[in-house]
Design a protein around this motif. Sequence first.
Motif, PDB file in Angstrom:
ATOM      1  N   VAL A   5     -11.410   9.755 -10.255  1.00 44.92           N
ATOM      2  CA  VAL A   5     -10.234   9.117 -10.857  1.00 44.92           C
ATOM      3  C   VAL A   5     -10.464   8.891 -12.348  1.00 44.92           C
ATOM      4  N   GLU A   6     -11.688   8.498 -12.719  1.00 47.54           N
ATOM      5  CA  GLU A   6     -12.006   8.292 -14.141  1.00 47.54           C
ATOM      6  C   GLU A   6     -11.848   9.589 -14.928  1.00 47.54           C
ATOM      7  N   VAL A   7     -12.330  10.698 -14.349  1.00 46.90           N
ATOM      8  CA  VAL A   7     -12.225  12.000 -15.012  1.00 46.90           C
ATOM      9  C   VAL A   7     -10.758  12.401 -15.164  1.00 46.90           C
ATOM     10  N   ILE A   8      -9.969  12.204 -14.110  1.00 42.97           N
ATOM     11  CA  ILE A   8      -8.536  12.543 -14.157  1.00 42.97           C
ATOM     12  C   ILE A   8      -7.835  11.727 -15.248  1.00 42.97           C
ATOM     13  N   LEU A   9      -8.097  10.423 -15.263  1.00 44.35           N
ATOM     14  CA  LEU A   9      -7.468   9.547 -16.254  1.00 44.35           C
ATOM     15  C   LEU A   9      -7.870   9.949 -17.667  1.00 44.35           C
ATOM     16  N   LEU A  10      -9.155  10.232 -17.851  1.00 42.19           N
ATOM     17  CA  LEU A  10      -9.667  10.612 -19.166  1.00 42.19           C
ATOM     18  C   LEU A  10      -9.040  11.928 -19.632  1.00 42.19           C
ATOM     19  N   LEU A  11      -8.926  12.882 -18.719  1.00 50.42           N
ATOM     20  CA  LEU A  11      -8.372  14.191 -19.070  1.00 50.42           C
ATOM     21  C   LEU A  11      -6.891  14.094 -19.434  1.00 50.42           C
ATOM     22  N   VAL A  12      -6.131  13.348 -18.634  1.00 50.59           N
ATOM     23  CA  VAL A  12      -4.686  13.230 -18.878  1.00 50.59           C
ATOM     24  C   VAL A  12      -4.416  12.582 -20.238  1.00 50.59           C
ATOM     25  N   VAL A  13      -5.062  11.455 -20.497  1.00 48.23           N
ATOM     26  CA  VAL A  13      -4.820  10.742 -21.757  1.00 48.23           C
ATOM     27  C   VAL A  13      -5.330  11.562 -22.949  1.00 48.23           C
ATOM     28  N   ALA A  14      -6.470  12.212 -22.788  1.00 46.76           N
ATOM     29  CA  ALA A  14      -7.032  13.020 -23.876  1.00 46.76           C
ATOM     30  C   ALA A  14      -6.116  14.184 -24.220  1.00 46.76           C
ATOM     31  N   LYS A  15      -5.544  14.832 -23.213  1.00 49.95           N
ATOM     32  CA  LYS A  15      -4.650  15.960 -23.459  1.00 49.95           C
ATOM     33  C   LYS A  15      -3.360  15.499 -24.151  1.00 49.95           C
ATOM     34  N   ILE A  16      -2.829  14.363 -23.721  1.00 55.27           N
ATOM     35  CA  ILE A  16      -1.599  13.841 -24.335  1.00 55.27           C
ATOM     36  C   ILE A  16      -1.849  13.470 -25.797  1.00 55.27           C
ATOM     37  N   LEU A  17      -2.910  12.721 -26.056  1.00 55.49           N
ATOM     38  CA  LEU A  17      -3.199  12.303 -27.425  1.00 55.49           C
ATOM     39  C   LEU A  17      -3.623  13.486 -28.293  1.00 55.49           C
ATOM     40  N   GLY A  18      -4.303  14.468 -27.686  1.00 55.45           N
ATOM     41  CA  GLY A  18      -4.670  15.670 -28.422  1.00 55.45           C
ATOM     42  C   GLY A  18      -3.443  16.450 -28.863  1.00 55.45           C
ATOM     43  N   GLU A  19      -2.463  16.551 -27.972  1.00 52.99           N
ATOM     44  CA  GLU A  19      -1.206  17.230 -28.307  1.00 52.99           C
ATOM     45  C   GLU A  19      -0.468  16.480 -29.415  1.00 52.99           C
ATOM     46  N   LEU A  20      -0.418  15.166 -29.328  1.00 53.67           N
ATOM     47  CA  LEU A  20       0.243  14.373 -30.365  1.00 53.67           C
ATOM     48  C   LEU A  20      -0.464  14.523 -31.716  1.00 53.67           C
ATOM     49  N   SER A  21      -1.796  14.617 -31.695  1.00 57.88           N
ATOM     50  CA  SER A  21      -2.559  14.806 -32.929  1.00 57.88           C
ATOM     51  C   SER A  21      -2.208  16.134 -33.583  1.00 57.88           C
ATOM     52  N   GLU A  22      -2.137  17.185 -32.757  1.00 55.93           N
ATOM     53  CA  GLU A  22      -1.806  18.504 -33.301  1.00 55.93           C
ATOM     54  C   GLU A  22      -0.389  18.530 -33.869  1.00 55.93           C
TER      55      GLU A  22
END
Length: 373
Positions: A5-22
Amino acid sequence: MSPLVEVILLLVVAKILGELSERAGFPALIGEVGAGALLGPLIFNLVSPSETIEFLSTIGIITLLFISGAQINLRAFSRTAKPGAYTAVAGVAVPFVAGVSLGVLAGFTPIEALFLGITLSITSIGISVRTLIDLHQLKSEVGMIIVSAAVMDDIIGIVLLAVLTAVAGGATGVASLLPTFAAMAIFLVAIFTLGKPVMGWIFEKAQKAHTHEMSYSAALLIALVSAVLSNSAGLHYAIGAFIAGLLLGDHIRRDRMLFDSLIDFSFGFFVTIFFASIGLLFSRESGAVLLPFAGVLVLVAFGTKIIGGMAGSFPALRDLKKSFLVGLGLCPRGEIGLVVAKISLIAGVITGDLFTAVTLMILASIFITPLLL
């Protein structure tokens, strides 16, 4: 919370914030590191550093550097080897001398001052490469010099770490360090002389298999084995993975479907977890300890790398702006610096306060450098 669950949560938030950064015009890694800081001990404390995340992060740095090496033409890379070597030496010497001097002036022990010099001299291959990829500058003249210098920086830094641990352990002569140096030298000579024909032969055999996945598996296995051998020789996993990608790059680039699949495999999961895991290193307690000294350390870290990078690359580039960019590209300290800090703390070479100050410097360089570039 379970590790999955920690990995899933980390991946989802990281991908969303990474997209917003780009979308905001910044490298995706800014959002990915920010996701770790957001979910980690610094803010919500939902995800903590763990063996599972550390393992996935290791796979991430291996695949990141393997793909980075595969993207670079070996002949073009060899042309930047000489300016890269000059840049690496200057980019290590200036921060190293400044770090040792700062440690002495701040009243630290000689071994702690040596530690400061080493941590300031190391460049993060992963951060530099990912930023160059995001900015589409990996294959540029400046990008190639940054990458070659960063690889050499880390090799020099790991050699210096061997010296530090030996001195801390009571070693007084060069003889005690010879086995470590010999193992590194043997690995580097072997992989550059035997690596290319052996890797090429294995990959060509895999391509003749009935399933296309065989060449995909062969490429990943070559990356992992090279990383393990590199680590066994006393170098970081990233060094072996990068060299393997560099030597196998011509074969991989010819198969566009394979090349694209490796990129999607890495950046879609493992590389994202690696950068998000860096954000997990932030904590609420780290801000108050040695904060004034940490601020000075950040300024020295940026200033000395820029000066060293400019001094080393200017004879080849003959352009102050490009030389400045090379120096700036060498500023991030990351995985190798954290490894050096952790080993030194565990070995009793440094105190917890100094470890925290250095960690803050490393994390600041990870955030600031991509923004400046």
